[in-house]
Design an enzyme around this catalytic site. Structure first.
Site, PDB file in Angstrom:
ATOM      1  CD  GLU A  12      -0.988   0.730   3.380  1.00 12.28           C
ATOM      2  OE1 GLU A  12      -1.419   1.796   3.504  1.00 12.28           O
ATOM      3  OE2 GLU A  12      -0.781   0.338   4.705  1.00 12.28           O
ATOM      4  CE  LYS A 148       0.242   1.939  14.189  1.00 10.89           C
ATOM      5  NZ  LYS A 148       0.291   2.145  13.294  1.00 10.89           N
TER       6      LYS A 148
HETATM    7  N1  PSU Z   1      -2.144   1.512  10.380  1.00 16.91           N
HETATM    8  C1  PSU Z   1      -0.704   1.758  10.214  1.00 16.91           C
HETATM    9  N2  PSU Z   1      -0.481   2.707  10.367  1.00 16.91           N
HETATM   10  C2  PSU Z   1      -0.986   3.051   8.720  1.00 16.91           C
HETATM   11  C3  PSU Z   1      -2.593   2.663   8.592  1.00 16.91           C
HETATM   12  C4  PSU Z   1      -3.200   2.355   9.514  1.00 16.91           C
HETATM   13  O1  PSU Z   1      -0.846   1.252  11.436  1.00 16.91           O
HETATM   14  O2  PSU Z   1      -0.408   3.631   7.650  1.00 16.91           O
HETATM   15  C5  PSU Z   1      -2.750   3.478   7.733  1.00 16.91           C
HETATM   16  C6  PSU Z   1      -3.672   1.898   6.117  1.00 16.91           C
HETATM   17  O3  PSU Z   1      -3.215   2.891   4.731  1.00 16.91           O
HETATM   18  C7  PSU Z   1      -5.031   1.535   6.799  1.00 16.91           C
HETATM   19  C8  PSU Z   1      -5.868   3.430   7.364  1.00 16.91           C
HETATM   20  O4  PSU Z   1      -6.043   1.569   5.630  1.00 16.91           O
HETATM   21  O5  PSU Z   1      -4.327   3.927   7.653  1.00 16.91           O
HETATM   22  C9  PSU Z   1      -6.877   3.196   7.536  1.00 16.91           C
HETATM   23  O6  PSU Z   1      -6.881   4.855   7.211  1.00 16.91           O
HETATM   24  P1  PSU Z   1      -8.845   4.854   8.773  1.00 16.91           P
HETATM   25  O7  PSU Z   1      -8.721   4.170  10.236  1.00 16.91           O
HETATM   26  O8  PSU Z   1      -8.783   6.231   8.206  1.00 16.91           O
HETATM   27  O9  PSU Z   1      -9.582   4.402   7.602  1.00 16.91           O
END
Ligand code: PSU
Ligand code: MN
Length: 292
Positions: A12, A148
């Site tokens: 990603e 996380k």
């Molecule tokens: N978790 C991490 N690092 C990240 C992300 C998630 O430890 O960079 C990023 C990933 O791309 C994930 C996104 O899909 O954040 C999720 O964002 P949101 O919670 O806004 O959906």
């Protein structure tokens, strides 16, 4: 010879643009590709350049996403906007899965998936990552270190269960908590080899079940931050995000950056280590699928 002579692994780009600071982000993006290659697979870093969805960014495109200030974090809802307006975009787990599937790629390595945020239904509103819905509908194996601990992990697992997403533990019985190896929460199945993961994937396909498979890999023992050490930084970052009234896509990047500051970059080092580890496991799974 098909176009995909080697097993393919998607990577990603939101972790590059929004998840890690420069220059660590660019080094990490290149290192993940190198790890995939050294394990016999072809890396395909996914992103959006001038409105074009790309599964296999070249090095200059990766460098652009790592350094440009105006790169949009693109979740599923944002896809038509960036395409119509020809914008640059970094793909989250949700959009990387979708683009990978369009490109015929079955395996994807990331750090942590998004999930149900803490305080969901309360002051923090209704923040559930689109990653969970994508896992329910798009057939890609997502290799991650769990979710996380900035998230509500029990609620995240309940959501995945509701939406029919199988959660495998890679050489573990517990759902890993990203910086920490354990969460105390059980996974649905333990897999001790790439072949075991491949067997579950094939059974799912044979049954005609839609959606992805989540493979969770604990961070290596020498890289982990024990839960009781990381928790105060997480609690403080979550409280600050609420005080600032942050919403939607800005929450996760803020929390990640703030926790890195609060831990004196220890969280950053752990994050980088687990991302490379996940790239290795994903390459091994892709190889097992190709050999099956
Ligand atoms: N978790 C991490 N690092 C990240 C992300 C998630 O430890 O960079 C990023 C990933 O791309 C994930 C996104 O899909 O954040 C999720 O964002 P949101 O919670 O806004 O959906
Ligand atoms: Mn969100």
């Amino acid at each position: 010879m098909t176009a995909h002579a080697l097993p393919q692994v998607a990577l990603e780009s939101t972790v590059i643009s929004h998840g890690l600071p420069y220059p660590h982000n660019l080094a990490l993006a290149r290192d993940m590709e190198a790890v995939v290659r050294s394990h016999g697979a072809q890396p395909r870093t996914v992103g959006i350049i001038a409105g074009e969805l790309i599964a296999g960014l070249d090095d200059s495109q990766i460098a652009h996403l790592a350094t440009a200030q105006n790169v949009r974090k693109v979740s599923r809802r944002d896809l038509p906007i960036v395409v119509a307006q020809k914008l640059d975009g970094a793909t989250t787990v949700a959009t990387t899965m979708w683009i990978a599937h369009q490109a015929g790629i079955e395996v994807f390595a990331t750090g942590g998936i998004g999930g149900v945020h803490r305080g969901h239904g309360g002051a923090a509103g209704n923040d559930i990552s689109a990653d969970l819905e994508e896992l329910a509908q798009t057939p890609v194996i997502v290799v991650c270190a769990g979710a996380k601990a900035i998230l509500d992990l029990p609620a995240t697992l309940e959501y995945l269960e509701t939406r029919g997403v199988t959660v495998a533990g890679y050489a573990t019985d517990e759902f890993p908590a990203f910086y920490s190896r354990s969460s105390g929460l059980p996974v649905d199945v333990r897999c001790d080899s790439p072949a075991e993961v491949a067997a579950i994937w094939r059974a799912k396909q044979t049954l005609g079940l839609p959606g992805g498979l989540l493979v969770t890999v604990p961070i290596a023992p020498q890289d982990e931050i024990p839960a009781q050490e990381i928790e105060p930084a997480i609690a403080q970052a979550v409280a600050e995000a609420e005080q600032r009234g942050l919403r939607s896509a800005e929450v996760t990047p803020f929390l990640l950056a703030r926790i890195a500051e609060l831990t004196g970059d220890r969280s950053l080092r752990a994050n980088i280590a687990l991302l490379k580890n996940n790239a290795r496991v994903a390459a091994e799974i892709a190889t097992a699928l190709a050999n099956g």
